[in-house]
Design an enzyme around this catalytic site. Structure first.
Site, PDB file in Angstrom:
ATOM      1  N   LYS A 223     -20.018 139.304 -48.815  1.00  0.00           N
ATOM      2  CA  LYS A 223     -19.444 138.790 -47.399  1.00  0.00           C
ATOM      3  C   LYS A 223     -20.141 137.246 -46.834  1.00  0.00           C
ATOM      4  O   LYS A 223     -21.164 137.038 -47.500  1.00  0.00           O
ATOM      5  CB  LYS A 223     -19.762 139.774 -46.370  1.00  0.00           C
ATOM      6  N   ARG A 257     -18.695 150.108 -50.461  1.00  0.00           N
ATOM      7  CA  ARG A 257     -17.637 149.485 -50.927  1.00  0.00           C
ATOM      8  C   ARG A 257     -17.682 148.033 -51.614  1.00  0.00           C
ATOM      9  O   ARG A 257     -18.591 147.544 -51.107  1.00  0.00           O
ATOM     10  CB  ARG A 257     -16.701 149.408 -49.608  1.00  0.00           C
TER      11      ARG A 257
HETATM   12  C1  YH5 Z   1     -15.893 147.061 -44.495  1.00  0.00           C
HETATM   13  O1  YH5 Z   1     -16.677 146.289 -44.535  1.00  0.00           O
HETATM   14  N1  YH5 Z   1     -14.407 145.123 -44.978  1.00  0.00           N
HETATM   15  S1  YH5 Z   1     -12.067 143.463 -46.035  1.00  0.00           S
HETATM   16  C2  YH5 Z   1     -14.762 138.420 -46.580  1.00  0.00           C
HETATM   17  C3  YH5 Z   1     -15.528 138.038 -47.957  1.00  0.00           C
HETATM   18  C4  YH5 Z   1     -15.814 139.099 -48.821  1.00  0.00           C
HETATM   19  C5  YH5 Z   1     -15.334 140.105 -48.337  1.00  0.00           C
HETATM   20  C6  YH5 Z   1     -16.223 135.687 -47.277  1.00  0.00           C
HETATM   21  N2  YH5 Z   1     -12.493 146.359 -45.379  1.00  0.00           N
HETATM   22  C7  YH5 Z   1     -14.592 146.346 -45.141  1.00  0.00           C
HETATM   23  O2  YH5 Z   1     -14.212 142.825 -47.853  1.00  0.00           O
HETATM   24  N3  YH5 Z   1     -13.498 148.400 -44.903  1.00  0.00           N
HETATM   25  C8  YH5 Z   1     -12.911 144.915 -45.558  1.00  0.00           C
HETATM   26  O3  YH5 Z   1     -16.159 136.783 -48.190  1.00  0.00           O
HETATM   27  C9  YH5 Z   1     -13.411 147.106 -45.042  1.00  0.00           C
HETATM   28  N4  YH5 Z   1     -15.566 148.355 -44.461  1.00  0.00           N
HETATM   29  C10 YH5 Z   1     -14.608 149.038 -44.536  1.00  0.00           C
HETATM   30  N5  YH5 Z   1     -14.448 150.283 -44.442  1.00  0.00           N
HETATM   31  C11 YH5 Z   1     -13.281 142.146 -45.809  1.00  0.00           C
HETATM   32  C12 YH5 Z   1     -14.203 141.861 -47.196  1.00  0.00           C
HETATM   33  C13 YH5 Z   1     -14.562 140.431 -47.082  1.00  0.00           C
HETATM   34  C14 YH5 Z   1     -14.363 139.714 -46.444  1.00  0.00           C
END
Ligand code: YH5
Length: 279
Positions: A223, A257
């Protein structure tokens, strides 16, 4: 403590569960056909199972800050064929990452066992009726604002306390809607309406949520807050993602996750081997 997700039941304490991320995004190679992105997502899901995933989280809507919302028909086309095919090929529970009750309902009918609701149903009870009726698992994630607005000016007086209050209130409303607490996992929602400092405070105080009596799920993998703190590009964030996963599991997080299942499993199994020898 148990987490009941239809026919699946996880009993804690146990090694932290790995939820592998399966993104179903438009295929940049095909000329409008849907075949290749479905096949690629299914293949990726099977790879993550081979790496040791305990749950696969299938999502068709980008929830990155500023991402355009995906309409319901498009989300169906992306997610349902992947859930159907994976349901016939894996024995672990499938989760659907959606904010839409109709998508959740169809995914549950196609074999999903968990609804990962990043909106935690701020608007009405429709999502909760689907979860209650199916006896599905439910991930209740905190978000301030919507994916379109959440990073404009996140504000809290005390982020750790406010997320705790949100969990308490949502568990009550879920129970009233027929969703038993044993179906619910809680998630602070790293990056969803939070500044870098808010994210770090939540991670530093994850132990605050033990008293809720529900398993905590955490998503930190790759993230932006890692990039903000350390200046790492998205493809270079694995070491910090692993550090957060180990820190979180040590603080009591039960489900991690991640995009990187094999590496995260190795890091967590090492931490757990040491944790088991403390006295
Ligand atoms: C979460 O924390 N996150 S989608 C931006 C990124 C990398 C990854 C800029 N769905 C979560 O994974 N569901 C997402 O780089 C989720 N908890 C739960 N339960 C966002 C994501 C991401 C966004």
């Amino acid at each position: 403590m148990k987490w009941i997700c239809r026919q699946f039941e996880f009993a804690f304490p146990r090694p932290a569960l790995l939820m592998g991320i399966v993104n179903v995004t438009p295929d940049s190679f095909s000329d409008g056909g849907r075949f290749f992105d479905t096949a690629a997502a299914v293949r990726h899901g099977l790879d993550l199972v081979a790496e040791g995933a305990d749950i696969l989280d299938v999502g068709g809507e980008s929830t990155r800050p500023d991402a355009a919302p995906v309409d319901e028909a498009e989300e169906f086309r992306r997610v349902l064929p992947v859930i159907e095919r994976l349901a016939g090929r894996v024995t672990i529970p499938l989760s659907v990452d959606t904010q839409k009750p109709a998508v959740a309902r169809a995914a549950l009918a196609a074999g999903a066992s968990i609804v990962n609701d990043i909106a935690a149903n701020r608007t009405d009870g429709a999502m909760w009726r689907e979860v209650a009726g199916a006896h599905a698992g439910y991930v209740c994630m905190h978000m301030q604002g919507t994916p379109q607005t959440m990073q404009q000016a996140p504000h809290y007086d005390d982020v750790v306390r406010e997320v705790d209050g949100f969990f308490t209130e949502r568990l009550e409303r879920l129970a009233a809607a027929g969703v038993a607490s044993e179906q619910v996992a809680l998630d602070v929602g790293i990056g969803f309406g939070k500044t870098l400092e808010h994210n770090l405070q939540l991670l530093a105080r994850l132990d605050s949520y033990k008293k809720q009596g529900r398993p905590l799920l955490l998503g930190v993998s790759r993230k932006s807050f890692i990039g903000k703190l350390l200046g790492a590009d998205i493809e270079a964030r694995l070491p910090a993602s692993l550090a957060c996963a180990v820190w979180a599991a040590h603080a009591g997080v039960r489900i991690v996750r991640t995009h990187d299942v094999a590496a995260t499993a190795q890091a967590l199994r090492m931490m757990e081997a040491l944790q088991a020898r403390r006295h």
